[in-house]
Design an enzyme around this catalytic site. Structure first.
Site, short mmCIF file in Angstrom:
data_model
loop_
_atom_site.label_atom_id
_atom_site.label_comp_id
_atom_site.label_asym_id
_atom_site.label_seq_id
_atom_site.Cartn_x
_atom_site.Cartn_y
_atom_site.Cartn_z
CG ASN A 9 83.69 5.17 57.46
OD1 ASN A 9 84.81 5.39 57.91
ND2 ASN A 9 83.41 5.25 56.18
CE LYS A 11 82.07 8.49 55.32
NZ LYS A 11 81.20 9.05 54.26
CG HIS A 96 83.33 3.84 52.02
ND1 HIS A 96 83.23 5.08 51.43
CD2 HIS A 96 82.42 3.82 53.03
CE1 HIS A 96 82.28 5.77 52.06
NE2 HIS A 96 81.78 5.03 53.02
CD GLU A 98 83.53 8.89 51.57
OE1 GLU A 98 82.53 9.57 51.84
OE2 GLU A 98 84.31 8.43 52.44
CD GLU A 168 79.33 2.64 50.66
OE1 GLU A 168 79.36 3.21 51.76
OE2 GLU A 168 80.29 2.59 49.89
N GLY A 174 76.33 11.47 52.45
CA GLY A 174 76.77 12.84 52.66
C GLY A 174 75.98 13.88 51.90
CB SER A 214 71.99 9.78 54.79
OG SER A 214 73.00 10.38 54.02
#
Length: 253
Positions: A9, A11, A96, A98, A168, A174, A214
């Protein structure tokens, strides 16, 4: 046999020149090496057509990072399932963390997107997982159960087998934090058991579940060796071929 997958991904990263260079490098790597998994990328939407041109023989799957829950209409900035189908995209990431955090997406939104994607022959990669607060409160099993049921349980058995799930843990995206392989396996097995309770073990055993927290070159092999982890949804490490290729090689024995 479940498909094994390493998906990157990207992003909101890379200008057009850098994106093109990375795609060409990735294609060269894929064509020069034996990989024991499928390789997918989700570049910014601006680069989807370029990716399809570069990967013209479908050596590498091309996914959007999101798609609309609406078929068409006055939804400025959105991308529809029909548009993705028209460029022969492989599928789309859906839900996702985010998108949930910054755009208020819910599992009900995800459910509608997943059904549209399947109707157009696209592979939905459904993302779920708990926050740090939910993990600390011991709510992670219930959170993931609710997410899975709301987003997926209106699907038929044949439809759910076409969905890829990406677990996730939000607290490990991150942040440099990573769930231990045992923690990741525990939740992956939990998700599979939830699907088995609804659709039967045979169906559950066909659903690929990726880990999206990660994953790095130095932990990929151990994570991918867990019995219910079928690959990874990779963020930052997907932006450098050296790192991404080493993660792909985590499936090499």
């Amino acid at each position: 046999m479940r498909r094994k997958i390493v998906a990157g991904n990207w992003k909101m990263n890379k200008n057009v020149i850098d994106a093109q260079q990375l795609m060409i490098q990735l294609l060269s790597y894929k064509n020069s090496n034996t990989t024991n998994c499928e390789v997918w990328i989700a570049p910014p939407s601006l680069y989807l057509m370029m990716a399809k041109d570069i990967f013209e023989k479908d050596e590498i799957g091309v996914f959007s990072q999101d798609m609309s829950e609406h078929e068409s209409g006055a939804y400025t900035g959105e991308i529809s399932a029909d548009m993705l189908e028209s460029i022969d995209a492989t599928g789309s990431l859906i839900g996702h963390s985010e998108r949930r955090l910054y755009h208020g997406e819910t599992d009900s939104h995800c459910n509608r997107k997943i059904k549209l994607a399947l109707d157009k022959g696209l592979i939905p990669v459904y993302c779920n997982g708990e926050t740090l607060e939910q993990r600390k409160a011991g709510q992670h099993f219930e959170v993931v159960k609710n997410q899975t049921e709301v987003a997926l349980f209106t699907l038929s058995a044949e439809e759910i087998k076409k969905v890829v799930i990406a677990y996730e843990p939000v607290w490990a995206i991150g942040t440099g934090e990573t769930a231990t392989p045992e923690q990741a396996q525990e939740i992956h097995a939990h998700i599979r058991s939830i699907i088995a309770a609804k659709y039967g073990q045979e169906v559950a055993d066909e659903v690929s579940i990726l880990y999206g927290g990660s994953v790095k070159p130095d932990n990929a092999k151990e994570i991918f060796s867990q019995p219910d982890i079928d690959g990874g949804l990779i963020g930052g490490a997907a932006l450098k071929l050296e790192d991404f290729s080493k993660i792909i090689e985590g499936f090499n024995s």
